[in-house]
Scaffold this motif. Structure first.
Motif, short mmCIF file in Angstrom:
data_model
loop_
_atom_site.label_atom_id
_atom_site.label_comp_id
_atom_site.label_asym_id
_atom_site.label_seq_id
_atom_site.Cartn_x
_atom_site.Cartn_y
_atom_site.Cartn_z
N LEU A 1 0.82 -1.20 0.00
CA LEU A 1 0.00 0.00 0.00
C LEU A 1 0.86 1.26 0.00
O LEU A 1 0.47 2.29 -0.56
CB LEU A 1 -0.95 -0.02 1.20
CG LEU A 1 -2.03 -1.10 1.13
CD1 LEU A 1 -2.85 -1.11 2.41
CD2 LEU A 1 -2.94 -0.92 -0.09
N ARG A 2 2.02 1.17 0.60
CA ARG A 2 2.97 2.29 0.51
C ARG A 2 3.33 2.54 -0.95
O ARG A 2 3.42 3.69 -1.40
CB ARG A 2 4.23 1.97 1.31
CG ARG A 2 5.35 2.97 1.11
CD ARG A 2 6.69 2.45 1.62
NE ARG A 2 7.75 3.42 1.38
CZ ARG A 2 9.03 3.21 1.69
NH1 ARG A 2 9.39 2.07 2.27
NH2 ARG A 2 9.94 4.13 1.44
N THR A 3 3.52 1.47 -1.71
CA THR A 3 3.81 1.60 -3.14
C THR A 3 2.63 2.17 -3.90
O THR A 3 2.77 3.01 -4.79
CB THR A 3 4.18 0.22 -3.72
OG1 THR A 3 5.37 -0.26 -3.09
CG2 THR A 3 4.39 0.28 -5.22
N TRP A 4 1.43 1.73 -3.52
CA TRP A 4 0.22 2.07 -4.27
C TRP A 4 -0.19 3.53 -4.10
O TRP A 4 -0.69 4.16 -5.05
CB TRP A 4 -0.91 1.15 -3.84
CG TRP A 4 -2.20 1.30 -4.58
CD1 TRP A 4 -3.43 1.53 -4.04
CD2 TRP A 4 -2.41 1.19 -6.00
NE1 TRP A 4 -4.39 1.57 -5.02
CE2 TRP A 4 -3.79 1.39 -6.22
CE3 TRP A 4 -1.55 0.97 -7.08
CZ2 TRP A 4 -4.34 1.35 -7.51
CZ3 TRP A 4 -2.10 0.95 -8.36
CH2 TRP A 4 -3.47 1.14 -8.56
N GLY B 1 -0.49 8.49 -11.12
CA GLY B 1 -0.57 7.70 -12.35
C GLY B 1 0.77 7.18 -12.81
O GLY B 1 0.89 6.60 -13.90
N VAL B 2 1.81 7.35 -11.98
CA VAL B 2 3.18 6.99 -12.35
C VAL B 2 3.68 5.83 -11.49
O VAL B 2 3.51 5.84 -10.27
CB VAL B 2 4.13 8.20 -12.20
CG1 VAL B 2 5.56 7.81 -12.56
CG2 VAL B 2 3.65 9.34 -13.11
N ASP C 1 7.74 4.83 -15.17
CA ASP C 1 6.85 4.59 -16.29
C ASP C 1 5.43 5.05 -15.95
O ASP C 1 5.04 5.10 -14.78
CB ASP C 1 6.83 3.10 -16.66
CG ASP C 1 8.11 2.65 -17.36
OD1 ASP C 1 8.88 3.53 -17.78
OD2 ASP C 1 8.32 1.43 -17.46
N THR C 2 4.66 5.32 -16.98
CA THR C 2 3.29 5.78 -16.79
C THR C 2 2.34 4.60 -16.71
O THR C 2 2.34 3.73 -17.60
CB THR C 2 2.87 6.69 -17.95
OG1 THR C 2 3.71 7.86 -17.95
CG2 THR C 2 1.43 7.14 -17.79
N GLN D 1 -5.33 10.70 -16.11
CA GLN D 1 -5.11 10.93 -14.68
C GLN D 1 -5.68 12.27 -14.26
O GLN D 1 -6.23 12.41 -13.15
CB GLN D 1 -3.61 10.87 -14.36
CG GLN D 1 -3.26 11.05 -12.89
CD GLN D 1 -3.70 9.91 -12.00
OE1 GLN D 1 -4.08 8.84 -12.50
NE2 GLN D 1 -3.64 10.10 -10.70
N LYS D 2 -5.58 13.26 -15.11
CA LYS D 2 -6.15 14.58 -14.79
C LYS D 2 -7.65 14.46 -14.59
O LYS D 2 -8.22 15.10 -13.68
CB LYS D 2 -5.84 15.57 -15.91
CG LYS D 2 -6.35 16.98 -15.63
CD LYS D 2 -5.96 17.95 -16.75
CE LYS D 2 -6.48 19.35 -16.45
NZ LYS D 2 -6.11 20.30 -17.55
#
Length: 419
Positions: A303-306, A313-314, A319-320, A327-328
């Motif tokens: 969850l820290r990563t998420w 969005g990155v 990478d995207t 994402q906007k």
């Protein structure tokens, strides 16, 4: 409507709050807002300057600040009778702090620890909506498509867009508020529900309002979006999310279960969302009733990563995952009926913190990101039992942010329960 049924509806409003399945039961309340405003807990820090620069949006995690955080967490746990909690704070330049409190198992006394798997309830919504947005980026669907193009027999299906479903503005009835659903779930918590069964509970009710007129947190919306992802991608939702989101993000300890299986080690969960209102161990309850709105399992580190991925969005490697244009749109968070909280496409904005909360019987979570400070906070609990009408994850989020980000306090007021 019984209070227990209302809590199921909340499921997890995180950010709400605004979710558990935002309904508690299902899917967690991930943002399911509490029935009353959160109590003031935690120790306030000295007031910052009136117009802080971005670097001032989050306090340096010195030993003293960490002690303040720990004391605040312990106070909330004591007042709200929370068995166990794990808290993580991370910044690129102000330090980090990870600590577990209390017990993961009340019977054995096994201690809570940061490595445990936990049910995350309505945080599942962030993954389902991300899957939808990836299909938008691929050009296979549009957010302005009508749900009736993909799923038959949806009330107002020729007028409700995918965007309105993801933004909780469809007007559809929330299946987890249905009395018969509540009875079916609590009479046999280990039973399995299909997505169509969940929709049947919702569609027997008239619509609450016309599409786009209001904000109303609703797990039905996410069940429909999960079906859209499956039908457009040709893949089971759990496989699409694993292959297109979890694997690229390196989140190998996050799972979309298809049954009640729960990887070890995990915490035992405690709930009073039961047929008789008594506290029960809900660890092995089947989360199928939350499905695309609240069935997932994860860990503190994943969850820290998420958190920053959802907010930007990155991916961690740069990478995207979601295009900047899409994402906007996700981060367009119009106001809700909850003061200080906006809701975009499967994401909340509460006083600058972006993310979602989750609640499933026995478990609550909060995963949020503060872009101005590039700060992440994750809170995991093994109970969903309210304290004076407020979810314990909300109490902890408020108490911690009063200390570390006093200009951005996660104060998720109660959501009106007019319907």
């Amino acid at each position: 409507m019984t209070r227990s049924c209302r809590r199921l509806r909340r499921g997890a409003v995180i950010i709400a709050a605004v979710a558990a399945l935002v309904v508690p039961l299902g899917g967690g309340t991930a943002l399911g807002a509490p029935d009353s405003a959160p109590a003031v807990v935690g120790q306030p820090s000295p007031s910052p300057s009136p117009s802080p620069s971005p670097s001032d949006d989050f306090r340096r995690l010195t030993p003293e600040v960490k002690r303040q955080v720990d004391r605040a967490v312990e106070r909330v746990m004591r007042e709200a009778n929370v068995p166990g909690a794990t808290v993580g704070l991370w910044t690129p330049d102000k330090g980090s702090h990870v600590r577990s409190f209390g017990v993961a198992d009340k019977e054995t006394g096994r201690r809570m620890s940061p490595d445990l798997y936990m049910r995350i309830g309505s945080e599942t919504k962030t993954f389902t909506v991300t899957a939808l947005l990836k299909l938008v980026d691929e050009g296979t669907i549009s957010l302005d498509d009508m749900i009736g193009e993909y799923v038959a027999d949806v009330p107002n299906g020729d007028r409700i867009t995918l965007r309105q479903l993801a933004g909780m503005r469809s007007g559809l009835f929330n299946y987890s508020e249905d009395q018969d659903f509540f009875k079916a779930l609590t009479s046999d918590p280990e039973r399995s529900f299909t997505p169509q069964q969940l929709l049947d509970y919702a569609f027997r009710h008239p619509v609450l309002f016309q599409p786009g007129e209001e904000f109303s947190y609703c797990n039905t919306n996410l069940i429909l979006l999960g079906l859209v992802v499956e039908r457009v991608s040709g893949r089971p939702l759990q496989d699409y999310i694993r292959e297109n989101i979890l694997e690229p993000a390196g989140m190998d300890r996050t799972i979309f279960p298809t049954d009640a299986a729960f990887p070890r080690p995990h915490a035992q969960g405690y709930t009073n969302q039961t047929a008789d209102g008594k506290v029960a161990n809900s660890t092995d309850w089947n989360p199928s009733w939350g499905w695309a709105a609240g069935a997932m399992i994860s860990t503190l580190e994943d969850l820290r990563t998420w958190a920053p991925i959802v907010a930007t969005g990155v991916l961690p490697d740069g990478d995207t995952l979601i295009s900047p244009v899409t994402q906007k749109q996700r981060l367009d968070t119009p106001p809700t009926a909850i003061p200080g909280a906006g809701y975009g496409l499967g994401i909340f904005d509460v006083q600058g913190w972006l993310g979602h909360n989750g609640s499933l019987p026995g478990y609550q979570s909060l995963t949020i990101y503060l872009p101005s400070a590039r700060a992440t906070m994750v809170v995991l609990l093994n109970t969903d039992i309210d304290h004076d009408g407020t979810e314990p994850s909300t109490l902890l989020g408020e108490a911690i942010t009063k200390i570390v980000s006093p200009e951005h306090v996660f104060n998720l007021p109660a959501q009106p329960t007019g319907r």
